[in-house]
Every structure is written in C-alpha cells, then in structure tokens.
Motif scaffolding. Structure first.
Motif, short mmCIF file in Angstrom:
data_model
loop_
_atom_site.label_atom_id
_atom_site.label_comp_id
_atom_site.label_asym_id
_atom_site.label_seq_id
_atom_site.Cartn_x
_atom_site.Cartn_y
_atom_site.Cartn_z
N ILE A 149 -25.19 -17.11 -30.55
CA ILE A 149 -25.83 -17.96 -31.71
C ILE A 149 -24.75 -18.88 -32.22
N GLY A 150 -23.43 -18.64 -32.21
CA GLY A 150 -22.36 -19.49 -32.65
C GLY A 150 -21.89 -20.59 -31.95
N CYS A 151 -22.05 -20.34 -30.36
CA CYS A 151 -21.37 -21.22 -29.35
C CYS A 151 -22.40 -21.88 -28.42
N GLU A 152 -23.18 -22.83 -28.67
CA GLU A 152 -24.06 -23.30 -27.55
C GLU A 152 -23.19 -24.23 -26.74
N GLU A 153 -21.97 -24.39 -27.12
CA GLU A 153 -21.18 -25.19 -25.82
C GLU A 153 -19.81 -24.19 -25.84
N GLN A 154 -19.34 -24.02 -24.61
CA GLN A 154 -18.33 -23.03 -24.47
C GLN A 154 -17.33 -23.65 -23.49
N LEU A 155 -15.98 -23.47 -23.76
CA LEU A 155 -15.01 -23.98 -22.88
C LEU A 155 -14.64 -22.92 -22.03
N ASP A 213 -12.91 -20.74 -31.49
CA ASP A 213 -13.15 -22.37 -31.24
C ASP A 213 -14.17 -22.10 -30.13
N CYS A 214 -14.72 -21.08 -29.52
CA CYS A 214 -15.74 -21.41 -28.38
C CYS A 214 -15.28 -21.38 -27.22
N SER A 215 -13.97 -20.96 -26.95
CA SER A 215 -13.27 -21.00 -25.82
C SER A 215 -12.78 -19.78 -25.47
N TRP A 216 -12.88 -19.64 -24.02
CA TRP A 216 -12.55 -18.33 -23.42
C TRP A 216 -11.18 -18.01 -23.18
N HIS A 217 -10.83 -16.63 -23.25
CA HIS A 217 -9.45 -16.40 -23.08
C HIS A 217 -9.29 -15.03 -22.58
N ARG A 218 -8.48 -14.60 -21.54
CA ARG A 218 -8.24 -13.20 -21.06
C ARG A 218 -7.20 -12.47 -21.72
N GLN A 219 -7.82 -11.31 -22.34
CA GLN A 219 -7.13 -10.40 -23.23
C GLN A 219 -7.01 -9.01 -22.40
N PRO A 220 -5.91 -8.10 -22.82
CA PRO A 220 -6.10 -6.69 -22.54
C PRO A 220 -7.15 -6.12 -22.59
N LEU A 221 -7.83 -5.09 -21.96
CA LEU A 221 -9.09 -4.08 -22.27
C LEU A 221 -9.01 -3.62 -23.69
N PRO A 222 -10.11 -3.61 -24.55
CA PRO A 222 -10.05 -2.76 -25.89
C PRO A 222 -10.01 -1.31 -25.39
N LYS A 223 -9.74 -0.63 -26.47
CA LYS A 223 -9.63 0.92 -26.43
C LYS A 223 -10.90 1.50 -26.02
N THR A 254 -17.86 -16.63 -16.62
CA THR A 254 -17.20 -17.12 -17.63
C THR A 254 -15.92 -17.39 -16.93
N GLY A 255 -15.11 -18.42 -17.59
CA GLY A 255 -13.80 -18.89 -17.56
C GLY A 255 -13.06 -18.46 -18.70
N CYS A 256 -11.70 -18.87 -18.52
CA CYS A 256 -10.69 -18.61 -19.40
C CYS A 256 -9.64 -19.77 -19.42
N THR A 257 -9.07 -19.70 -20.74
CA THR A 257 -8.02 -20.88 -20.83
C THR A 257 -6.73 -20.44 -20.88
#
Length: 324
Positions: free
Chosen positions: A169-175, A111-121, A21-24
């Motif tokens: 289910i919600g994102c059949e196309e992803q950025l 919005d079905c786009s990938w973003h890098r975020q800090p790890l959750p707890k 997967t990629g990030c934006t």
C-alpha cells in the motif's frame, strides 16, 4: 513483493518479501528475496482485497504438535519444502548464486528501498533459491525466486502476511538495489475461498513491472505468497524481452502449489469432519491464481477494503505481538 517477497537484486509479501526482491546494502547480487517484517500500520491505495465471502473450508489444517521448535528443525523442514530446478519446466535452471544467505532476509525500509538484515526473533529459519531461463535468440534473461520461511508460531506468520500487504500500500515503487527497481505495483489479498484460493489459509499477489539498468525493462513482474501454519512460501518472476505473460506464468505455476502441498504433508492433520485431500488432484487447480486471474479478480475488488483485510489477517496475532 518478495522478489522474499521472493526478490531480485540482493540475494518477501507480498508479491516479492523474499523472492525476487533486491537489497541496497551491497549484498551478494543474487536475485533476492524480500522478507516481510514489522507490524502493519496506516492505509492507502495500491492494494485491493477481493470482496467475495470466503466459502471454502479447509480439508487439512496445521497441527501445532508437528511444527518445528528450533532453528535446526526449521532448516530441515525447509529442505523438504523448497523447490529445486526439477520442479520447473526444462528450460529453467539454477542461477548463480543459487541460494541467499540464510542468516539474513530483506526488509523494506520507510524510503521504499530493500536492505538485508539479520533474522528477527520470530523467524526460526528461511531460505531463498534463485533460478533463471537463460537469454537466447529473441528472448532475454528471465529471473525466478522461491522462498520458504518458518516462523515460531502461526501468528507470527500471519503478521508477515499482514505486513507485506501494508508495504504494498505504501510503496508502489520499490528500489531493490542500485539499478534495480519495481514499478506500478498493485497487490491483492485472497483469503481461503476467495477467487481461486481454495488451499492456502491466505494468499497475497503482487503485480507490476521490473526495471533494470542491466537487463532492461519494464517487463512484467509478479510475486505470490501463501501461508500454512507457521510456514510462509513465496515465488516471484521478473520477465524479459520476448516473453508473454502466459509464457511467464507457465514457468512458475507449479512452484507455490507444490510447496504448500509439501507443507501440508509435513505439518498437516485432517481438519475436523473432513477427509484427506485427493492426492491425484493437480496442485495448480486450487492454490495459486495466475496473473491473468488475479488481474480479473482485482478489477472487481475494492481498494478501500485493503486496510480492513490486513487488519483481519493479523487480528489473531495481535495478542502475541503486543506481548512480545
């Protein structure tokens, strides 16, 4: 979905939350991992659950006493589980960059786009590695990712699985990132005993196409993710010019089963009334369905059961999540 859904552009569920997967967010450009996070919600189309009644019983189960409790312990465990290039066929080599930033993972936004975020707890540690088969002759560049994530509890890992399915289910196309996207995604959830899944507590499969302004496409894409106790492992592959689905499958068919077997060795104990598994058995015989197998399974699956499958996957985790 885990291109971490093992992922492509930045470098989870998922056939990609953390692997291809990629990030934006303007990340480091590695073939990214997409990490699954968040609780499942809603329902829709695009994911299917096999109707077969699970029949396989576990031989090995996760032992809570052997599970990591700190980030350092989880990082050490990941080092024992995650593949290096030697696990793949000879033509596969480490990509550059080889590993993603372990302090962040990829999250699918609304919005079905990938973003890098800090790890959750609820995540102790994660790591994604990126591999490739270089372009040459009539064939293009194949990108492969593997991800291992260690959660604080098995319930947290179950929630990642459930969330990945809902994302599909919600994102059949992803950025993945600008110029990198996944299209026509279809997902399938297999509990132990469904389809060819006889080892993982549950397995997620995702298939579709990967499209890149740099590498072209659409090319076949798939992602698979499996859980053992608090550990979630995933692998993904984005095809290229000149490759058949069978050729792509052979490049990655051992990665997920081997990671699961390693997790069982490190964290497992014999299930009550069961003997230890035969060490001579081929891991690919019982763990990760090939794309062709998943396609035939999903052909007979009912998409209308996807929401109930996700709910049952996360039912045991609801108490701990609601109390978090």
């Amino acid at each position: 979905m885990a291109y971490g859904r093992a992922r492509l552009g930045c470098g989870t569920l998922a056939l990609c939350g953390v692997l291809l997967t990629g990030c934006t967010d303007g990340g480091d450009g590695d073939t990214a991992e997409r990490a699954r996070s968040g609780s499942p919600s809603g329902s829709g189309t695009g994911a299917a659950s096999a109707e077969a009644t699970p029949s396989a019983t576990p031989i090995v189960e996760a032992d809570p006493a052997r599970q990591p409790t700190t980030a350092a312990e989880a990082t050490e465990l990941i080092g024992k589980l995650i593949p290096d290039p030697d696990l793949f066929p000879a033509e596969v080599r480490a990509a550059t960059p080889y590993e993603s930033d372990p302090s962040r993972w990829a999250v699918l936004e609304g919005d079905c786009s990938w973003h890098r975020q800090p790890l959750p707890k609820d995540v102790l540690a994660t790591r994604t590695r990126h591999f490739e088969v270089p372009a040459g002759g009539e064939k293009g560049l194949v990108r492969i990712s593997t991800t291992v994530t260690v959660h604080r509890t098995a319930d947290d890992a179950a929630w990642e699985q459930a969330g990945m399915l809902e994302e599909a289910i919600g994102c059949e196309e992803q950025l993945l990132q600008p110029g990198e996207r996944l299209t026509e995604l279809t997902s399938l959830a297999l509990k132990r005993g469904e389809g060819t899944n006889e080892s993982s507590e549950d397995t997620l499969l995702e298939t579709g196409n990967c499209v890149s302004e740099t590498h072209g496409g659409p090319y076949p894409y798939w992602w698979s993710q499996a859980k053992f106790g608090p550990v979630v492992t995933s692998t993904s592959v984005c095809g290229a010019r000149g490759y058949t689905e069978d050729e792509l499958s052979k490049l990655v068919e051992e990665a997920l089963p081997r990671m699961l077997l390693r997790a069982e060795e490190e964290l497992g104990r014999p299930a009550e009334g069961k003997s230890a598994p035969d060490a001579t058995a081929s891991p690919s015989d019982s763990v990760s369905p090939s794309p062709s197998a998943s396609n035939s399974t999903s052909a007979s699956a009912s998409a209308s059961t996807s929401a109930s499958t996700s709910a049952s996957t996360s039912a045991s985790a609801s108490a701990s999540k609601e109390g978090a």
